[in-house]
Design an enzyme around this catalytic site. Sequence first.
Site, PDB file in Angstrom:
ATOM      1  N   ASN A   9       0.864  -1.180   0.000  1.00 43.44           N
ATOM      2  CA  ASN A   9       0.000   0.000   0.000  1.00 43.44           C
ATOM      3  C   ASN A   9       0.898   1.227   0.000  1.00 43.44           C
ATOM      4  OD1 ASN A   9      -1.782   2.050   0.483  1.00 43.44           O
ATOM      5  ND2 ASN A   9      -2.431   1.329   2.505  1.00 43.44           N
ATOM      6  N   TRP A  10       0.992   1.854  -1.157  1.00 42.86           N
ATOM      7  CA  TRP A  10       1.914   2.996  -1.280  1.00 42.86           C
ATOM      8  C   TRP A  10       1.367   4.253  -0.610  1.00 42.86           C
ATOM      9  CZ3 TRP A  10       4.264   3.187  -6.928  1.00 42.86           C
ATOM     10  CH2 TRP A  10       4.915   1.965  -7.192  1.00 42.86           C
ATOM     11  N   LYS A  11       0.104   4.248  -0.260  1.00 45.26           N
ATOM     12  CA  LYS A  11      -0.546   5.442   0.326  1.00 45.26           C
ATOM     13  C   LYS A  11      -0.296   6.645  -0.593  1.00 45.26           C
ATOM     14  CE  LYS A  11      -0.203   3.188   4.741  1.00 45.26           C
ATOM     15  NZ  LYS A  11      -0.085   3.267   6.203  1.00 45.26           N
ATOM     16  N   HIS A  95      -9.447   0.999   5.153  1.00 45.05           N
ATOM     17  CA  HIS A  95      -8.172   1.242   5.847  1.00 45.05           C
ATOM     18  C   HIS A  95      -8.405   2.205   7.014  1.00 45.05           C
ATOM     19  CE1 HIS A  95      -4.062   2.465   6.632  1.00 45.05           C
ATOM     20  NE2 HIS A  95      -3.685   1.382   5.995  1.00 45.05           N
ATOM     21  N   GLU A  97      -6.782   4.638   8.017  1.00 45.31           N
ATOM     22  CA  GLU A  97      -6.584   6.056   7.681  1.00 45.31           C
ATOM     23  C   GLU A  97      -7.842   6.626   7.027  1.00 45.31           C
ATOM     24  OE1 GLU A  97      -2.900   5.464   5.538  1.00 45.31           O
ATOM     25  OE2 GLU A  97      -1.953   4.916   7.439  1.00 45.31           O
ATOM     26  N   GLU A 167      -4.997  -4.910  10.654  1.00 48.48           N
ATOM     27  CA  GLU A 167      -3.998  -3.861  10.834  1.00 48.48           C
ATOM     28  C   GLU A 167      -4.253  -3.148  12.159  1.00 48.48           C
ATOM     29  OE1 GLU A 167      -2.194  -2.660   6.766  1.00 48.48           O
ATOM     30  OE2 GLU A 167      -3.808  -1.297   7.255  1.00 48.48           O
ATOM     31  N   GLY A 173       2.819   2.470  10.784  1.00 51.82           N
ATOM     32  CA  GLY A 173       3.751   3.588  10.630  1.00 51.82           C
ATOM     33  C   GLY A 173       4.469   3.970  11.913  1.00 51.82           C
ATOM     34  N   SER A 213       3.835  -1.936  10.350  1.00 51.01           N
ATOM     35  CA  SER A 213       5.292  -1.984  10.557  1.00 51.01           C
ATOM     36  C   SER A 213       5.877  -3.359  10.226  1.00 51.01           C
ATOM     37  CB  SER A 213       5.654  -1.571  11.981  1.00 51.01           C
ATOM     38  OG  SER A 213       5.242  -0.238  12.225  1.00 51.01           O
ATOM     39  N   GLY A 234       3.018  -1.089   4.242  1.00 48.01           N
ATOM     40  CA  GLY A 234       3.027   0.343   3.949  1.00 48.01           C
ATOM     41  C   GLY A 234       4.433   0.802   3.612  1.00 48.01           C
ATOM     42  N   GLY A 235       5.105   1.410   4.581  1.00 48.79           N
ATOM     43  CA  GLY A 235       6.419   2.023   4.360  1.00 48.79           C
ATOM     44  C   GLY A 235       7.418   1.140   3.618  1.00 48.79           C
TER      45      GLY A 235
HETATM   46  P1  13P Z   1       3.232   0.492   7.653  1.00 46.09           P
HETATM   47  O1  13P Z   1       3.771  -0.798   7.064  1.00 46.09           O
HETATM   48  O2  13P Z   1       3.942   1.708   7.130  1.00 46.09           O
HETATM   49  O3  13P Z   1       3.167   0.431   9.133  1.00 46.09           O
HETATM   50  O4  13P Z   1       1.724   0.636   7.115  1.00 46.09           O
HETATM   51  C1  13P Z   1       0.874  -0.426   7.197  1.00 46.09           C
HETATM   52  C2  13P Z   1      -0.357  -0.103   6.438  1.00 46.09           C
HETATM   53  O5  13P Z   1      -1.114   0.761   6.832  1.00 46.09           O
HETATM   54  C3  13P Z   1      -0.624  -0.843   5.204  1.00 46.09           C
HETATM   55  O6  13P Z   1      -1.909  -0.616   4.736  1.00 46.09           O
END
Ligand code: 13P
Length: 250
Positions: A9-11, A95, A97, A167, A173, A213, A234-235
Amino acid sequence: MRKHIVAGNWKMNKTFSEGIDLINKIINKSEPLQNVQLIIAPPFILTSEAARLAMNKNIDLAGQNCANHDEGAYTGEISARMLKSSGATYVILGHSERRAYYHETDEIINTKIKLCLENSLTPIVCCGEVLEEREANKHFEVVAKQIKGMFQDISSEAFKNIVIAYEPVWAIGTGKTASPEQAQEMHLFIRETIKNIYGSDLSNNVSILYGGSCKPSNAKELFANPDVDGGLIGGASLNADDFIAIANSF
Ligand code: 13P
């Protein structure tokens, strides 16, 4: 055998040219991976070009969200049908977010799931508790409520096309990953909750991904759990080497 999936997930990261560069790197390094389905969820502007580049590779494209309406006067929104037409086959829905910043509720997510299924897109449906809920020992209750709300009136036939992602919001993050025991315990609980709604065949077959993470240094011990079928990253998905190293952790 449940499908192993590692999804990135590149956000809201990467310009068009940066994104193309990253997709090409991932494609080049992904060739030897056979026992895991790779999915990338770049920002919408990249979906169609990424899908073209990834054609005939072991990489599928996902949207990070879609509208809760079929079509019409909803400025700025992207419908499930539009996403499908651009080459995506998956969509991340619900998600945390989106819940926190755009006020998405289980009811809205439920509508989106239905629209995705009608348009042959596989939803990757997210659930997870915030820190205060875990500290108050309410994490199971919170996740069960999310699952029941999001899958309201989704038939067994339709549920066959669902992927779930757990999640924990406190792990996203933050660098604070859930322990393998915490992940396994919740994944098993989610599978049991699904079993109560849809029966054991479907609960045994649904892939449940862990997100929060997840990185090359902890993916192996997370994926070693019997109910963890992959990761939503994510990251670490913004770096081709890290993303592929995670996918190599099964
Ligand atoms: P991180 O891997 O950056 O913690 O993000 C997880 C995430 O929200 C994937 O959708």
